[in-house]
Design an enzyme around this catalytic site. Structure first.
Site, PDB file in Angstrom:
ATOM      1  N   LYS A 212      96.381  27.630  30.314  1.00 17.57           N
ATOM      2  CA  LYS A 212      96.491  28.157  28.962  1.00 17.57           C
ATOM      3  C   LYS A 212      96.667  27.009  27.965  1.00 17.57           C
ATOM      4  O   LYS A 212      97.205  25.946  28.311  1.00 17.57           O
ATOM      5  CB  LYS A 212      97.717  29.068  28.846  1.00 17.57           C
ATOM      6  CG  LYS A 212      97.662  30.349  29.640  1.00 17.57           C
ATOM      7  CD  LYS A 212      98.967  31.113  29.464  1.00 17.57           C
ATOM      8  CE  LYS A 212      98.984  32.413  30.265  1.00 17.57           C
ATOM      9  NZ  LYS A 212      98.064  33.427  29.713  1.00 17.57           N
TER      10      LYS A 212
ATOM     11  N   ARG B 201      96.561  40.943  38.188  1.00 22.01           N
ATOM     12  CA  ARG B 201      95.861  41.943  38.992  1.00 22.01           C
ATOM     13  C   ARG B 201      95.841  41.549  40.469  1.00 22.01           C
ATOM     14  O   ARG B 201      95.756  42.408  41.338  1.00 22.01           O
ATOM     15  CB  ARG B 201      94.449  42.150  38.444  1.00 22.01           C
ATOM     16  CG  ARG B 201      93.526  40.952  38.571  1.00 22.01           C
ATOM     17  CD  ARG B 201      92.306  41.047  37.671  1.00 22.01           C
ATOM     18  NE  ARG B 201      92.662  40.885  36.271  1.00 22.01           N
ATOM     19  CZ  ARG B 201      91.777  40.884  35.273  1.00 22.01           C
ATOM     20  NH1 ARG B 201      90.482  41.057  35.527  1.00 22.01           N
ATOM     21  NH2 ARG B 201      92.169  40.724  34.026  1.00 22.01           N
TER      22      ARG B 201
END
Length: 517
Positions: A293, A367
């Protein structure tokens, strides 16, 4: 975990005659002028003709969140009068949400009073709940790392939001005309349990990530679980996860020196009328992994375990409330870091249950860990599965930072939305279009593709991916990436940092299930 050490009571006393140091009343916006709201009539009467002139002089508008403090004078028994705005009247009254927010604002307006009487609308059990939850949550502060407060480290303490010595009231009375009714007393007592769970969620979310690694978080949950009657805990370490074949949790966690964990909680009342499985995403810090990020996107990534915290604390609240519904909770935990052992683009991961997934985005790690836990949840044969996760930035772009998205089986989604409405949490239904199936199956080497780098519909893609691991059971996915963390200042009952969103919704979902059968 508990809220600040304050004695809370529910009474029928008049706000004009109470001897509390401070009394709080509500002001609303009427059709033509400001109006005192239900519960404050005695105060208005005590001031007589001076009342309207006093409000005009002070510039009181009744706008939601407005707080005006003034010396009470000789007209009433309290020394300080606090006027809190509730906004516009709706059909002659204010909603539970408006009362909850006003109570939260009131809690921060009396820092130097030793005793407070709160006379906001509380003439129904729903409003008793709202004012109690609002005040307790509005008074929450995170002080564990302040030099004047004892450090709680990884959150093992059973204290959440402890007030600093000598600051804040020690006694708070909620004034209500129905205080002696059994349903009001029940609402008052249950609201404190739910508020405690929300504050506990906030506390964990607010802990710095170096002190809440997966092993530390698992220990913290197990510690609190040991204080709650009827809750059993199992913690799986990295070796046990390997034995189970939880490839998703291990893939994400292998880049960190702090090894991943899976915590499973079970609450099994003898008179259970149903069975719900809860699954919560527990990424204790998300650097993005090899798909790293930008620096400014990491500053709040300690909150990427907010779903796990909400699921655990909701389970504890449900057990403390004694609701007759079995709960099986699954909390996968990992720290998504960068190292030579991080999982890589192009890797194929075999999840618990055997499905294979081609990985392309290391920053779509939530996920991956949820997939293992969801399959574990199917094996206990629940009536429905609900997962809670700070899953996608796409949902924040779609709904903003105060609204969560709900996707999944229509019946469960509708029930979640109804529960959120009762709880005062903003949730919105989102679709999983049929054409998402083609996208998630686009891998040429594995059963599923973890991510396809197509920006539009990314939140819907993530939900479609998760659905593949639910075994066809009724299921709902709550994407709380937006409302899980408040980066701004306090507003209503929401304080800076972790918000504890989804706890009350899950509790109300189970509460409705318990009474509907």
């Amino acid at each position: 975990m508990t809220l600040p050490d304050i004695t809370y009571t529910l009474r029928t006393a008049s706000p004009a005659k109470t001897r509390a140091e401070a009394v709080v009343i509500g002001i609303g916006q009427g059709a033509k002028d400001v109006e005192v709201v239900a519960g404050a009539e005695d105060v208005k009467a005590a001031y007589g003709r001076r009342w309207r002139g006093l409000l005009a002089t002070l510039g009181v508008s009744g706008k939601a969140g407005e707080v005006t403090r003034l010396p009470a004078g000789e007209e009433i028994g309290a020394q300080l009068l606090v006027l809190v705005g509730l906004g516009k009247l709706e059909n002659g009254s204010h909603s539970a949400d408006a009362v909850r927010r006003a109570a939260g604002a009131a809690a921060r307006s009396v820092p130097n009073a030793t005793s407070v009487a709160v006379a906001l609308p509380a003439d129904t059990p729903e409003l008793v709940r709202a004012v109690t939850e609002g005040y307790l949550l509005g008074s929450y502060t995170y002080t564990s790392y302040k030099s004047s407060s004892a450090k709680s480290g990884a959150g093992k303490s059973d204290k959440a939001g402890s007030k600093q010595e000598g600051k804040g009231p020690s006694d708070v009375a909620f004034l209500s005309a129905i205080a002696r009714r059994s349903d009001a007393v029940t609402a008052f007592e249950e609201a404190q349990i739910v508020a405690q769970a929300i504050a506990g969620t906030r506390e964990w979310v607010n802990v710095p990530p170096a002190d809440l690694t997966p092993p530390a978080f698992a220990d913290a949950i197990a510690h609190v679980a040991g204080l709650v009657d009827g809750v059993e805990t199992t913690v799986y370490d990295e070796k046990q996860l390997a034995d189970l074949g939880c490839g998703g949790i291990l893939a994400v966690g292998m880049g960190s020196a702090a090894m991943p964990r899976l915590v499973e909680l079970t609450y099994s009342p003898d008179d259970a009328r149903g069975h719900i499985a809860l699954v919560g995403k527990g990424i204790t810090f998300d650097s993005g992994g090899l798909t790293i990020k930008p620096g400014n996107s990491m500053s709040t990534m300690k909150s990427d375990m907010a779903g796990a915290a909400a699921v655990a604390q909701a389970t504890f609240a449900i057990a403390r409330l004694g609701l007759p519904v079995k709960i099986s909770a699954f909390v996968p935990m990992a720290e998504n870091m960068v190292s030579g052992s991080s999982y890589r683009p192009g890797d194929v991961v075999t999840h618990y249950g055997g499905k294979t997934v081609e990985v392309s985005n290391m920053d779509a790690e939530g996920r991956m860990i949820l997939a293992d836990a969801l399959v574990r949840a199917t094996e206990v044969s629940p009536d429905a599965i609900i997962d809670v996760a700070t899953l996608t930035g796409h949902m924040v772009l779609a709904l903003g930072d105060r609204v969560g998205g709900v996707l999944g089986s229509k019946e469960i989604v509708d029930r979640v939305l109804a529960a959120a409405d009762v709880a005062g949490e903003q949730m919105w239904p989102m679709p999983i279009p049929e054409w998402m199936d083609e996208r998630i199956r686009s891998s040429k080497v594995a059963d599923l593709n973890q991510h396809d780098w197509i920006r539009p519909g990314g939140g819907l893609y993530a939900a479609a991916f998760l659905r593949e691991f639910t075994g066809g059971l009724p299921w709902a996915h709550l994407d709380i990436a937006g409302p899980s963390f408040n980066s701004g200042g306090a507003s209503g009952h929401l304080t800076p940092g972790g918000t504890g969103v989804a706890v009350a919704t899950l509790v109300d979902y189970v509460r409705e299930m318990a009474t509907a059968q």
